[in-house]
Structures are given as structure tokens and as C-alpha cells.
Write an enzyme that holds these catalytic residues in place. Structure first.
Site, PDB file in Angstrom:
ATOM      1  N   ARG A 268       0.794  -7.537  -5.331  1.00  0.00           N
ATOM      2  CA  ARG A 268       0.495  -6.153  -5.660  1.00  0.00           C
ATOM      3  C   ARG A 268      -0.665  -5.645  -4.832  1.00  0.00           C
ATOM      4  O   ARG A 268      -1.581  -6.391  -4.484  1.00  0.00           O
ATOM      5  CB  ARG A 268       0.201  -6.004  -7.148  1.00  0.00           C
ATOM      6  CG  ARG A 268      -1.018  -6.754  -7.608  1.00  0.00           C
ATOM      7  CD  ARG A 268      -1.160  -6.655  -9.107  1.00  0.00           C
ATOM      8  NE  ARG A 268      -2.423  -7.216  -9.553  1.00  0.00           N
ATOM      9  CZ  ARG A 268      -2.755  -7.367 -10.815  1.00  0.00           C
ATOM     10  NH1 ARG A 268      -1.934  -7.013 -11.765  1.00  0.00           N
ATOM     11  NH2 ARG A 268      -3.920  -7.877 -11.147  1.00  0.00           N
TER      12      ARG A 268
ATOM     13  N   GLY B  83      -2.035  -9.990   4.290  1.00  0.00           N
ATOM     14  CA  GLY B  83      -1.826 -10.139   2.853  1.00  0.00           C
ATOM     15  C   GLY B  83      -0.398 -10.548   2.558  1.00  0.00           C
ATOM     16  O   GLY B  83      -0.112 -11.704   2.218  1.00  0.00           O
ATOM     17  N   SER B  84       0.539  -9.612   2.759  1.00  0.00           N
ATOM     18  CA  SER B  84       1.910  -9.878   2.304  1.00  0.00           C
ATOM     19  C   SER B  84       2.587 -11.032   3.034  1.00  0.00           C
ATOM     20  O   SER B  84       3.488 -11.654   2.484  1.00  0.00           O
ATOM     21  CB  SER B  84       2.757  -8.605   2.392  1.00  0.00           C
ATOM     22  OG  SER B  84       2.459  -7.875   3.536  1.00  0.00           O
TER      23      SER B  84
ATOM     24  N   MET C 133      -4.080  -3.738  -4.092  1.00  0.00           N
ATOM     25  CA  MET C 133      -5.287  -3.726  -4.923  1.00  0.00           C
ATOM     26  C   MET C 133      -5.525  -2.361  -5.548  1.00  0.00           C
ATOM     27  O   MET C 133      -6.372  -2.205  -6.406  1.00  0.00           O
ATOM     28  CB  MET C 133      -6.491  -4.170  -4.099  1.00  0.00           C
ATOM     29  CG  MET C 133      -6.494  -5.660  -3.829  1.00  0.00           C
ATOM     30  SD  MET C 133      -6.300  -6.628  -5.326  1.00  0.00           S
ATOM     31  CE  MET C 133      -7.909  -6.356  -6.075  1.00  0.00           C
TER      32      MET C 133
ATOM     33  N   ASP D 246      -6.608  -4.815   9.939  1.00  0.00           N
ATOM     34  CA  ASP D 246      -6.235  -5.081   8.550  1.00  0.00           C
ATOM     35  C   ASP D 246      -4.953  -4.366   8.135  1.00  0.00           C
ATOM     36  O   ASP D 246      -4.948  -3.147   7.957  1.00  0.00           O
ATOM     37  CB  ASP D 246      -7.401  -4.654   7.640  1.00  0.00           C
ATOM     38  CG  ASP D 246      -7.076  -4.880   6.169  1.00  0.00           C
ATOM     39  OD1 ASP D 246      -6.128  -5.631   5.881  1.00  0.00           O
ATOM     40  OD2 ASP D 246      -7.768  -4.309   5.317  1.00  0.00           O
ATOM     41  N   GLY D 247      -3.890  -5.159   7.963  1.00  0.00           N
ATOM     42  CA  GLY D 247      -2.666  -4.634   7.361  1.00  0.00           C
ATOM     43  C   GLY D 247      -1.553  -4.350   8.341  1.00  0.00           C
ATOM     44  O   GLY D 247      -1.775  -4.066   9.517  1.00  0.00           O
ATOM     45  N   GLY D 248      -0.324  -4.453   7.823  1.00  0.00           N
ATOM     46  CA  GLY D 248       0.857  -4.055   8.584  1.00  0.00           C
ATOM     47  C   GLY D 248       1.437  -5.141   9.466  1.00  0.00           C
ATOM     48  O   GLY D 248       2.425  -4.901  10.158  1.00  0.00           O
TER      49      GLY D 248
ATOM     50  N   CYS E 273       0.815  -1.210   0.000  1.00  0.00           N
ATOM     51  CA  CYS E 273       0.000   0.000   0.000  1.00  0.00           C
ATOM     52  C   CYS E 273       0.849   1.260   0.000  1.00  0.00           C
ATOM     53  O   CYS E 273       1.845   1.336   0.719  1.00  0.00           O
ATOM     54  CB  CYS E 273      -0.852  -0.079   1.254  1.00  0.00           C
ATOM     55  SG  CYS E 273      -1.635   1.428   1.684  1.00  0.00           S
TER      56      CYS E 273
HETATM   57  P1  XMP Z   1      -0.511  -6.593   4.605  1.00  0.00           P
HETATM   58  O1  XMP Z   1       0.402  -5.653   5.356  1.00  0.00           O
HETATM   59  O2  XMP Z   1      -0.845  -7.803   5.396  1.00  0.00           O
HETATM   60  O3  XMP Z   1      -1.870  -5.772   4.404  1.00  0.00           O
HETATM   61  O4  XMP Z   1      -0.010  -6.912   3.235  1.00  0.00           O
HETATM   62  C1  XMP Z   1      -2.940  -6.247   3.648  1.00  0.00           C
HETATM   63  C2  XMP Z   1      -3.928  -5.124   3.469  1.00  0.00           C
HETATM   64  O5  XMP Z   1      -3.352  -4.045   2.726  1.00  0.00           O
HETATM   65  C3  XMP Z   1      -4.405  -3.268   2.167  1.00  0.00           C
HETATM   66  N1  XMP Z   1      -4.132  -3.010   0.755  1.00  0.00           N
HETATM   67  C4  XMP Z   1      -3.992  -1.780   0.208  1.00  0.00           C
HETATM   68  N2  XMP Z   1      -4.113  -0.565   0.753  1.00  0.00           N
HETATM   69  N3  XMP Z   1      -3.620   0.416  -1.344  1.00  0.00           N
HETATM   70  C5  XMP Z   1      -3.947   0.537  -0.042  1.00  0.00           C
HETATM   71  O6  XMP Z   1      -4.110   1.677   0.431  1.00  0.00           O
HETATM   72  C6  XMP Z   1      -3.492  -0.795  -1.958  1.00  0.00           C
HETATM   73  O7  XMP Z   1      -3.182  -0.910  -3.152  1.00  0.00           O
HETATM   74  C7  XMP Z   1      -3.699  -1.942  -1.136  1.00  0.00           C
HETATM   75  N4  XMP Z   1      -3.694  -3.296  -1.392  1.00  0.00           N
HETATM   76  C8  XMP Z   1      -3.953  -3.896  -0.213  1.00  0.00           C
HETATM   77  C9  XMP Z   1      -5.680  -4.066   2.319  1.00  0.00           C
HETATM   78  O8  XMP Z   1      -6.416  -3.499   3.376  1.00  0.00           O
HETATM   79  C10 XMP Z   1      -5.156  -5.454   2.667  1.00  0.00           C
HETATM   80  O9  XMP Z   1      -6.079  -6.234   3.377  1.00  0.00           O
END
Ligand code: XMP
Length: 497
Positions: free
Chosen positions: A404, A369-370, A406, A346-348, A314
Site C-alpha cells: 500500500r 518499493g513495489s 504510504m 524515487d519511484g516508478g 501512488c
Molecule cells: P515504487 O514505484 O518503487 O515507488 O513502488 C516507491 C515510492 O512511491 C512513493 N509512494 C507514494 N507516493 N502516495 C504517493 O504520492 C503514496 O501513497 C505513496 N506511497 C509510496 C514513495 O516515494 C516511495 O518511495
């Protein structure tokens, strides 16, 4: 939540790597994941035995990932990154997950007694199903036909000549899975057809399915014993039609996933989804502030996704300077909605320890995700790339997969199908996601299992017996747990060569 305000003060401006948790007197004798209760609410009506959700990203979650997640006790959310108008492709992924496991198969494959064996064998081969239930034209049970019955027999013969007839079968009424298992053990049979009072076929239970259920006691299943799965729908364009098709296919939860969920667009979308589909399980996001979380709670959603910009793929914060450090966001949102609506962090989360922090400090579950990027179950081609090894100046071929965001240009292009459109200025799409290559590796299953083991260790260090107890203790006395780190302490904690 008596210490909630203190917790917020402690983590204001912080994310996972800015803090440590102080170890407490441990009361667990064994850190055994099979015995430590990790049950967490995903949404109002859905509970996971393992608080892990795979992200709705088109390089992370399609059917294979969703199956592994559900088998391991979490859930996968199928992305909507298929080309616009391509609802079928997403629906198919949901159908694949729902067909992977059964308790009672409600619509087993059938043939009629008059059909030729050639027809029956064709059906077995096409479907991969080794036994067919034989029914008459009124769908009444008349027998069973298995692979063994058709071996070395001319295909011109009729099913009726080779099937095991109704009177030699063990058959029961519409009973549950446990009772079916008892009957199958007692009679030493591998298949048990179920019928209603008038002998109409209403289901089939197989030993293979029951064994799978035994082997995966934490798996996330619906009332019929099928794996659960979620799907993302967005908030514009075809989202209502998409939702309708996904619900028809048996999806368990819908996710309205937009970058900025604290918005008029979201209010409109939730309103229309509720108007059309009533109280179908609905998660919405993303938000990162107390106001945003309250806004979604007031809209009446069943779960709130929290995270503005922490995701690995992101670039929102880089391109806009908007966002909230994820640890602060989680505490703030939890304080705002209390226990009324479950929160998905969600995320990080890039290391397993961050998962424990996310779940102790506000997340009921966590979306990742990652962490799963490059695993066997992620979609996408494996590409061989030349990598120069520092020692000896040697080049080796290393397999890579793409991860990648989204909102990356690549993902947006695919979704909008703008590849050939002349008048679309890609710059104007405002990409907020990155595209990176990650080494291809094995299954996501051990990745999940390791995360769970480490989460159990964290619970033990935290002086708790369960995840729920760890949360309660941290929120009651945050100053006993949370240590803000100096730069040197952060390096000592999280930086390794
Ligand atoms: P991790 O850190 O686990 O996070 O990879 C997964 C979450 O990242 C978000 N996500 C995005 N956020 N632009 C954004 O602002 C993007 O292109 C993008 N792709 C994924 C999303 O909330 C996901 O669950």
C-alpha cells in the site's frame, strides 16, 4: 555535464518507457558484478557499493528488508508508519539492524565470576549469544565462559570455577578488525577480547562476524562493522523526538519524507532538525522540479529524493493532476544541483532496465518499493486468496501480501490511529495512495542480485566500464544514447504478452 541541456530537451515529457538507449561499442570483457564498479553516493558522506535503496513504506521496509538491502550493498529506510507516538517500534527496527553484524562488538555481554552458572546459562539462552566475557565489578577482564564450559555442570556452581581464566586467554589492546583477524588466525581462536591499558574490557571480536564480513564484501557497513540503516521521520508532530531516539539507536541517516518537499513545512523541519542535530546525515524529499531541487540544496540537506507521483502505490497524479514524468524530473533536478548534492531517484522503477535509465539520467541511487512487494522480507501477513484459473475453470489458493502507498487510506488510518475517532472524516484526509494485493514470493535477495546483474549488462551495452563512466558518457553526448520512442516502438520494446 556539457550535454545536460540537450538531454533535458530529449527527455522532456518522458518517463522510463518512453525511451531506449542506443547500444555502443562494448569494452567490457565480462559483465561480472563483482568487478564492475557500481559505487554511488547516497548522501554527502555515505556511499553505497550497490545503488539501491528500499522505500520507507510500511509494507516494504522494516528490519528484515533493511538487513538484506545492506548485506547486498544497498540500504533500507525504515518507515515511520507506526501509530502516532509509537517511536519505540521504529527505534527497535533500527536496533535490530544495527545488532545483526559486528566488526568489533563494543559492548559484549558480560557476567561476574561470582555469578551462578544458572544465571550465565539463562543469559546465553535469552540473548542467543554462546559466550560471555567475565569481568569484575570495575569491568576488568577476568575470563571467558562458553557454552561448552557450562554443559552438564550443576547450575549452582560459580562462573569462576568453569571459565577460561584471563592468563590462558589471547587478549589484545583496542586493535582494528584486520589486525584482530590476523591474531585470531595465528592463535587459532574464535573469540578475541580487547582491553585498554588498565585491562578494562573495550570490545570483542568473533570469527563468526569476520566470516560474515568476508562473505559479503559489498555490504554497507559503518566504521564499527555494523550494517547501515536509514529511517524516515516526517516533518510534523513527533519528528524531532523521533529523530533524537533514532540517532541514539545508531541510525545512519534520517529522511524527511513528505509528499511535497518543495514547501514551507519542509524548510521549517530541515531548519529545526539542523538546529538540534547539527550536521547529522539528512536526506529530504520529494521534489520533481529544478526549483524544488535547488530549494532543498539551499536548505543544506545531504541528499535529495526526486519523484512526484511515479510510485507504484501512488495516486497523486490521478487525484491532483500534478507531477513530473520521472525521467524528465531526474534530468531537471540533476541539472539544477549538479554534483553538489546526491539524488535518489524515487519511484516508478518497475523493470530492471528502468533502473539503468534512472541511474544514467540523474539518480545517484534509486529507491524502490513495489519491486520488492510480496517478498519474504516485507512486513505483513500472508493471506490465501482463491484465484480462478482461466484454463479448466479451476480455483486455486494463492498466497498474497498487501502493498500500500504510504498515503493510502489504510496507511493513514494506522499512522494517525483514527480507527476509533468519531470526528475524523476519512475523506478529508485526502488519500493519495493505493492499496493492492501482490502474490507472496521468496526472498528479496535474488531480486536485488538480478537487478545488479542487469545493471552491469546495461553498463556494457553503454560502452562503459563502470556506472560512473556510463553516466559521464550519457551526459556528455546524450544524442548518441537517447532514442525517443514512437507508440509502435514502445510496444515493441516494453509490451510483452
Ligand atoms: P515504487 O514505484 O518503487 O515507488 O513502488 C516507491 C515510492 O512511491 C512513493 N509512494 C507514494 N507516493 N502516495 C504517493 O504520492 C503514496 O501513497 C505513496 N506511497 C509510496 C514513495 O516515494 C516511495 O518511495
Amino acid at each position: 555535464m556539457s550535454g545536460g541541456k540537450t538531454l533535458l530537451e530529449l527527455v522532456r515529457g518522458c518517463t522510463f518507457d518512453d525511451v531506449l538507449l542506443a547500444p555502443q561499442h562494448s569494452v567490457l570483457e565480462r559483465r561480472d558484478p563483482a568487478r564492475i564498479d557500481l559505487a554511488s553516493r547516497l548522501s554527502t558522506h555515505l556511499t553505497l557499493q550497490r545503488p539501491i535503496v528500499s522505500a520507507n513504506m510500511d509494507t516494504v521496509t522494516r528490519a528484515p528488508m533493511a538487513i538484506v538491502q545492506a548485506e547486498e550493498g544497498g540500504i533500507g529506510i525504515i518507515d515511520r508508519g507506526f501509530r502516532a507516538g509509537q517511536i519505540d517500534a521504529q527505534v527497535r527496527e533500527v536496533e535490530i539492524v544495527k545488532r545483526t553484524q559486528h566488526g568489533v562488538i563494543p559492548d559484549p555481554l558480560t557476567v561476574t565470576p561470582e555469578a551462578s552458572l544458572e544465571h550465565a546459562v539463562g543469559l546465553m539462552e535469552r540473548s542467543g549469544v554462546g559466550s560471555l566475557v567475565v569481568v569484575d565489578e570495575a569491568h576488568r577482564l577476568v575470563g571467558m565462559l562458553t557454552e561448552r564450559d557450562v554443559r552438564f555442570v550443576p547450575g549452582t556452581r560459580r562462573v569462576a570455577e568453569r571459565m577460561t581464566p584471563r592468563e590462558r586467554l589471547v587478549v589484545r589492546g583496542p586493535i582494528g578488525v584486520q589486525e584482530a583477524e590476523r591474531v585470531m588466525v595465528e592463535h587459532k581462536i574464535k573469540k578475541l577480547p580487547l582491553v585498554d591499558r588498565d585491562d578494562h574490557l573495550v570490545g570483542l571480536v568473533t570469527a563468526k562476524d569476520l566470516l560474515k564480513q568476508r562473505r559479503q564484501p559489498f555490504a554497507t557497513r559503518d566504521a564499527q562493522g555494523r550494517l547501515r540503516v536509514g529511517a524516515a521521520i516526517g516533518a510534523k508532530g513527533d519528528y524531532l523526538e523521533r529523530a533524537a531516539e533514532l540517532i541514539k539507536a545508531g541510525v545512519d541517516v534520517l529522511v524527511i519524507d513528505i509528499a511535497h518537499g518543495h514547501s514551507t513545512v519542509m524548510a521549517h523541519a530541515v531548519g529545526r532538525v539542523r538546529a538540534r542535530f547539527g550536521d547529522f546525515e539528512l536526506i529530504a524529499g520529494n521534489v520533481g522540479t529544478a526549483e524544488g531541487a535547488r530549494f532543498l540544496a539551499d536548505l543544506g540537506v545531504d541528499g535529495i529524493k526526486v519523484g512526484i507521483g511515479p510510485g507504484g502505490g501512488c495516486s497523486t497524479r490521478l487525484t491532483t493532476s500534478f507531477g513530473v514524468p520521472q525521467l524528465q524530473a531526474l534530468v531537471e533536478c540533476r541539472l539544477a544541483v549538479g554534483d553538489a548534492v546526491p539524488i535518489i531517484a524515487d519511484g516508478g522503477i518497475r523493470r530492471d532496465g528502468a533502473l539503468a535509465l534512472a541511474l544514467a539520467c540523474g539518480g545517484d541511487t534509486a529507491m524502490l518499493g513495489s519491486v520488492f512487494a510480496g517478498t519474504l522480507e516485507t512486513p505483513g501477513e500472508v493471506v490465501q486468496k482463491s484465484v480462478l484459473l482461466a484454463e479448466g475453470q479451476r480455483t486455486v489458493q494463492v498466497p498474497f501480501k498487501v502493498l500500500r502507498g504510504m498515503a493510502s487510506i489504510g496507511a493513514i488510518k494506522d499512522r494517525l490511529d483514527v480507527e476509533d475517532a468519531e470526528d475524523v472524516d476519512l475523506d478529508a484526509l485526502g488519500a493519495e495512495g493505493l492499496e493492492i494485493s501482490v502474490p507472496a514470493r521468496g526472498s528479496a535477495r535474488p531480486v536485488i542480485q538480478d537487478m545488479i546483474k542487469h545493471l552491469c549488462s546495461a553498463i556494457s551495452y553503454g560502452g562503459a566500464r563502470s556506472l560512473a563512466e556510463l553516466r559521464r558518457r550519457v551526459w556528455e553526448a546524450p544524442e548518441r544514447y537517447v532514442i525517443r520512442l514512437s507508440g509502435a516502438a514502445r510496444r515493441e520494446s516494453y509490451e510483452r504478452p
